[in-house]
Design a protein around this motif. Structure first.
Motif, PDB file in Angstrom:
ATOM      1  N   LEU A 172      51.332  47.928  37.781  1.00  0.00           N
ATOM      2  CA  LEU A 172      52.294  47.159  38.563  1.00  0.00           C
ATOM      3  C   LEU A 172      53.501  46.958  37.653  1.00  0.00           C
ATOM      4  CD1 LEU A 172      52.624  45.611  41.243  1.00  0.00           C
ATOM      5  CD2 LEU A 172      51.594  43.626  40.126  1.00  0.00           C
ATOM      6  N   ARG A 192      34.663  41.983  45.461  1.00  0.00           N
ATOM      7  CA  ARG A 192      34.017  41.757  46.751  1.00  0.00           C
ATOM      8  C   ARG A 192      32.894  40.722  46.675  1.00  0.00           C
ATOM      9  NH1 ARG A 192      32.974  47.997  47.660  1.00  0.00           N
ATOM     10  NH2 ARG A 192      32.393  47.672  45.489  1.00  0.00           N
ATOM     11  N   GLN A 236      34.128  42.471  36.860  1.00  0.00           N
ATOM     12  CA  GLN A 236      33.602  41.883  38.093  1.00  0.00           C
ATOM     13  C   GLN A 236      34.064  42.679  39.312  1.00  0.00           C
ATOM     14  OE1 GLN A 236      34.996  37.915  39.211  1.00  0.00           O
ATOM     15  NE2 GLN A 236      32.847  37.291  39.300  1.00  0.00           N
ATOM     16  N   ASP A 237      33.207  42.734  40.305  1.00  0.00           N
ATOM     17  CA  ASP A 237      33.578  43.341  41.581  1.00  0.00           C
ATOM     18  C   ASP A 237      34.176  42.238  42.456  1.00  0.00           C
ATOM     19  OD1 ASP A 237      33.683  44.418  44.121  1.00  0.00           O
ATOM     20  OD2 ASP A 237      31.849  45.598  43.842  1.00  0.00           O
ATOM     21  N   ALA A 271      46.389  44.012  33.742  1.00  0.00           N
ATOM     22  CA  ALA A 271      46.574  42.542  33.699  1.00  0.00           C
ATOM     23  C   ALA A 271      48.040  42.101  33.798  1.00  0.00           C
ATOM     24  CB  ALA A 271      45.924  41.939  32.457  1.00  0.00           C
ATOM     25  N   THR A 272      48.874  42.917  34.416  1.00  0.00           N
ATOM     26  CA  THR A 272      50.295  42.547  34.531  1.00  0.00           C
ATOM     27  C   THR A 272      50.471  41.197  35.227  1.00  0.00           C
ATOM     28  OG1 THR A 272      50.611  44.911  34.931  1.00  0.00           O
ATOM     29  CG2 THR A 272      52.566  43.516  35.105  1.00  0.00           C
ATOM     30  N   ALA A 294      47.758  53.206  37.299  1.00  0.00           N
ATOM     31  CA  ALA A 294      48.511  52.761  38.486  1.00  0.00           C
ATOM     32  C   ALA A 294      49.059  51.360  38.207  1.00  0.00           C
ATOM     33  CB  ALA A 294      47.599  52.755  39.707  1.00  0.00           C
ATOM     34  N   LYS A 304      52.757  45.661  26.851  1.00  0.00           N
ATOM     35  CA  LYS A 304      51.840  46.697  27.328  1.00  0.00           C
ATOM     36  C   LYS A 304      51.597  47.705  26.217  1.00  0.00           C
ATOM     37  CE  LYS A 304      51.850  46.338  32.229  1.00  0.00           C
ATOM     38  NZ  LYS A 304      52.394  46.803  33.500  1.00  0.00           N
ATOM     39  N   PRO A 342      42.076  39.375  40.531  1.00  0.00           N
ATOM     40  CA  PRO A 342      40.720  39.934  40.568  1.00  0.00           C
ATOM     41  C   PRO A 342      40.648  41.463  40.598  1.00  0.00           C
ATOM     42  CG  PRO A 342      41.357  39.220  42.748  1.00  0.00           C
ATOM     43  CD  PRO A 342      42.541  38.986  41.875  1.00  0.00           C
ATOM     44  N   ILE A 401      36.712  45.901  38.265  1.00  0.00           N
ATOM     45  CA  ILE A 401      35.386  46.495  38.439  1.00  0.00           C
ATOM     46  C   ILE A 401      35.116  47.570  37.370  1.00  0.00           C
ATOM     47  CG2 ILE A 401      36.095  48.377  39.999  1.00  0.00           C
ATOM     48  CD1 ILE A 401      33.640  47.729  41.707  1.00  0.00           C
ATOM     49  N   ASN A 408      46.584  43.360  43.444  1.00  0.00           N
ATOM     50  CA  ASN A 408      47.246  44.648  43.611  1.00  0.00           C
ATOM     51  C   ASN A 408      46.131  45.691  43.686  1.00  0.00           C
ATOM     52  OD1 ASN A 408      48.873  46.705  41.069  1.00  0.00           O
ATOM     53  ND2 ASN A 408      49.135  46.834  43.273  1.00  0.00           N
ATOM     54  N   PRO A 448      43.945  49.131  44.791  1.00  0.00           N
ATOM     55  CA  PRO A 448      44.373  50.540  44.820  1.00  0.00           C
ATOM     56  C   PRO A 448      45.049  50.832  46.169  1.00  0.00           C
ATOM     57  CG  PRO A 448      42.062  50.345  44.182  1.00  0.00           C
ATOM     58  CD  PRO A 448      42.505  48.981  44.606  1.00  0.00           C
ATOM     59  N   GLY A 492      43.530  45.645  36.626  1.00  0.00           N
ATOM     60  CA  GLY A 492      44.056  46.822  35.923  1.00  0.00           C
ATOM     61  C   GLY A 492      44.530  46.415  34.547  1.00  0.00           C
ATOM     62  N   LEU A 507      37.486  49.341  51.764  1.00  0.00           N
ATOM     63  CA  LEU A 507      37.744  48.454  50.615  1.00  0.00           C
ATOM     64  C   LEU A 507      38.572  47.238  51.055  1.00  0.00           C
ATOM     65  CD1 LEU A 507      37.678  47.789  47.562  1.00  0.00           C
ATOM     66  CD2 LEU A 507      39.750  49.143  47.306  1.00  0.00           C
TER      67      LEU A 507
HETATM   68  C1  LIG Z   1      46.478  49.353  41.425  1.00  0.00           C
HETATM   69  S1  LIG Z   1      45.341  48.964  40.202  1.00  0.00           S
HETATM   70  C2  LIG Z   1      45.880  47.440  39.559  1.00  0.00           C
HETATM   71  C3  LIG Z   1      46.964  47.638  38.547  1.00  0.00           C
HETATM   72  C4  LIG Z   1      47.359  46.364  37.855  1.00  0.00           C
HETATM   73  N1  LIG Z   1      48.007  45.422  38.756  1.00  0.00           N
HETATM   74  C5  LIG Z   1      48.246  46.655  36.656  1.00  0.00           C
HETATM   75  O1  LIG Z   1      49.343  46.130  36.578  1.00  0.00           O
HETATM   76  O2  LIG Z   1      47.862  47.462  35.809  1.00  0.00           O
HETATM   77  C6  LIG Z   1      43.930  48.496  41.122  1.00  0.00           C
HETATM   78  C7  LIG Z   1      42.746  48.064  40.283  1.00  0.00           C
HETATM   79  O3  LIG Z   1      41.732  47.577  41.169  1.00  0.00           O
HETATM   80  C8  LIG Z   1      40.487  47.860  40.568  1.00  0.00           C
HETATM   81  N2  LIG Z   1      39.418  47.746  41.600  1.00  0.00           N
HETATM   82  C9  LIG Z   1      39.137  48.611  42.606  1.00  0.00           C
HETATM   83  N3  LIG Z   1      38.113  48.126  43.330  1.00  0.00           N
HETATM   84  C10 LIG Z   1      37.768  46.933  42.799  1.00  0.00           C
HETATM   85  C11 LIG Z   1      36.804  45.941  43.127  1.00  0.00           C
HETATM   86  N4  LIG Z   1      35.966  46.090  44.152  1.00  0.00           N
HETATM   87  N5  LIG Z   1      36.732  44.832  42.351  1.00  0.00           N
HETATM   88  C12 LIG Z   1      37.568  44.663  41.301  1.00  0.00           C
HETATM   89  N6  LIG Z   1      38.496  45.580  40.940  1.00  0.00           N
HETATM   90  C13 LIG Z   1      38.611  46.688  41.681  1.00  0.00           C
HETATM   91  C14 LIG Z   1      40.659  49.242  39.985  1.00  0.00           C
HETATM   92  O4  LIG Z   1      39.697  49.492  38.979  1.00  0.00           O
HETATM   93  C15 LIG Z   1      42.106  49.172  39.460  1.00  0.00           C
HETATM   94  O5  LIG Z   1      42.152  48.857  38.106  1.00  0.00           O
END
Ligand SMILES: C[S@@+](CC[C@H](N)C(=O)[O-])C[C@H]1O[C@@H](n2cnc3c(N)ncnc32)[C@H](O)[C@@H]1O
Length: 386
Positions: free
Chosen positions: A173, A287, A284-285, A201-202, A171, A165, A196, A258, A301, A303, A199, A316
């Motif tokens: 994981l 959804r 990418q979104d 990429a953990t 936020a 990292k 998907p 996203i 993971n 939010p 964040g 969401l």
């Molecule tokens: C809790 S964080 C993930 C952290 C990640 N697991 C890490 O280890 O860093 C949640 C992620 O979901 C993304 N996110 C929120 N809504 C999204 C969506 N509709 N499509 C894709 N990503 C989304 C946020 O931008 C954020 O980076």
């Protein structure tokens, strides 16, 4: 045979037990948030290098009973700390006490530190100094009633700090949690892995490491035992040489988010792990996403609304559920979240679930089997196949 304790998060004892057993540890025993095991020095190096679900590995060097402060001090004084620590080095003592004559853990740790330092003063005319943040030798003291165990912390910084990292997501994981999620899911590396909401990429990095057999400590630069006087470089090298890293796999890894800023973080971490040829990163979104191949494992993971602000967390999660239902039939999905109410909004019946911690956050990790059509029909079909 030496006695060790590998620490982990609550709920991950089974995964850690299995990992240690597979590595050849003897007499493994599950404890609360830890697994005790026996082995030689190579086994201690192995646990540090290979265990994906261990946070640190402690080596028990002394066990004794005592009935007074004086006896406690003398027992620690007798421990030959000069085998690991030089008079010009630094030390720290971390203590935990339960039902003991000491009122505070601090008192026990100061007494133990004094005993170690007095031994050095007697023997060498000088003594090591205290460095609480980056000591050469970190002692752990477990005191239960009038029984004490003195451990050396062989790991140093927590083993979840893998070393890949380079940039931090707000936020993140925890790496040990991510590795345990993948192990709990039973994913065996034979179908695509989709992360998907990646964040930093953990999840996809840990999945690729597991599929390619890359040891958990492959990218790490430091271990506690590097600073010990008796560090056996040759043995350490031979343990690292046991790794059987694959050159290639036939599956794909996808990490998307996203938010372009977070995708930059993901790309930096993937690059640091030298996994850019394996993990496809794209903005990418979730959804509106589709799996490239079916079946795939999709693990996310989202939010939790704790550290990342979200307009409406319930909507969401509802939209995540809709996307899974409509476009991921034939896949298995996994979601970890601390928001139990939002999880209900996914609107799918979990096939399995596990309580887990992400750092200090209490979470639920849930599995969903995704199918097209009627649930009853799907369940009957599965039963018939079984
Ligand atoms: C809790 S964080 C993930 C952290 C990640 N697991 C890490 O280890 O860093 C949640 C992620 O979901 C993304 N996110 C929120 N809504 C999204 C969506 N509709 N499509 C894709 N990503 C989304 C946020 O931008 C954020 O980076």
């Amino acid at each position: 045979m030496e006695y060790f304790i590998a620490k982990t998060f609550a709920g991950l004892e089974t995964e850690l037990f299995k990992e240690l057993h597979a590595l050849g540890a003897k007499n493994c025993e599950k404890l609360s948030r830890a697994v005790a095991f026996e082995g030689d020095l190579a086994m201690m190096y192995r646990a540090n290098y290979f265990c994906r679900t261990a946070l640190r590995v402690l080596w028990r060097r002394k066990q004794f009973t005592f009935n007074s402060n004086r006896q406690f001090y003398e027992q620690i004084f007798d421990f030959p700390a000069e085998e690991v620590l030089s008079p010009d080095g630094t030390l720290a003592v971390h203590a935990t006490i339960v039902d003991s004559i000491f009122n505070t853990p601090l008192y026990a740790s100061v007494l133990a530190k004094d005993a170690v330092c007095d031994r050095f003063r007697d023997k060498f005319g000088r003594r090591p100094s205290v460095d609480k943040d980056y000591p050469d030798v970190q002692f752990h003291l477990h005191v239960y009633k009038n029984e004490a165990q003195l451990f050396l912390d062989s790991s140093g910084e927590s083993l979840h700090k893998r070393g890949y990292k380079v940039r931090n997501h707000p936020a993140p994981l925890n790496e040990v949690t991510a590795a345990a999620m993948i192990l709990k899911s039973g994913w065996d590396g034979t179908c695509d892995f989709i992360d998907p909401m990646c964040g930093g990429a953990t999840l996809s990095i840990e999945a690729a490491m597991q599929a390619l057999n890359i040891p958990a400590g492959f990218y790490r630069r430091e271990y506690g035992f590097y600073q010990w006087k008796n560090f056996d470089r040759q043995l350490w090298k031979s343990v690292r040489d046991e790794a059987d890293i694959k050159d290639d796999v036939t599956i794909n890894f996808y990490a998307s988010d996203i938010d372009g800023r977070f995708l930059d973080i993901a790309r930096a971490n993937v690059q640091k792990a030298r996994l850019q040829d394996f993990i496809v990163t794209e903005r990418q979104d979730m959804r509106y996403s589709n799996p490239e191949n079916t079946p795939s494992v999709v693990m996310m993971n989202p939010p939790y609304g704790e550290r990342l602000s979200v307009d409406d967390i319930n909507i969401l999660y509802q939209e995540i559920g809709n996307a899974l239902k409509q476009r991921y039939a034939g896949c298995k999905a996994y979601i970890i979240s601390s928001d139990k109410e939002a999880l209900k909004r996914v609107g799918l019946k979990p096939s399995r679930k596990w309580p887990m911690l992400n750092g200090s956050l209490e979470c639920m990790f849930q599995e969903y089997e995704l199918f097209s059509g009627d649930r009853k029909q799907y369940v009957t079909q599965k039963k018939e196949q079984a």
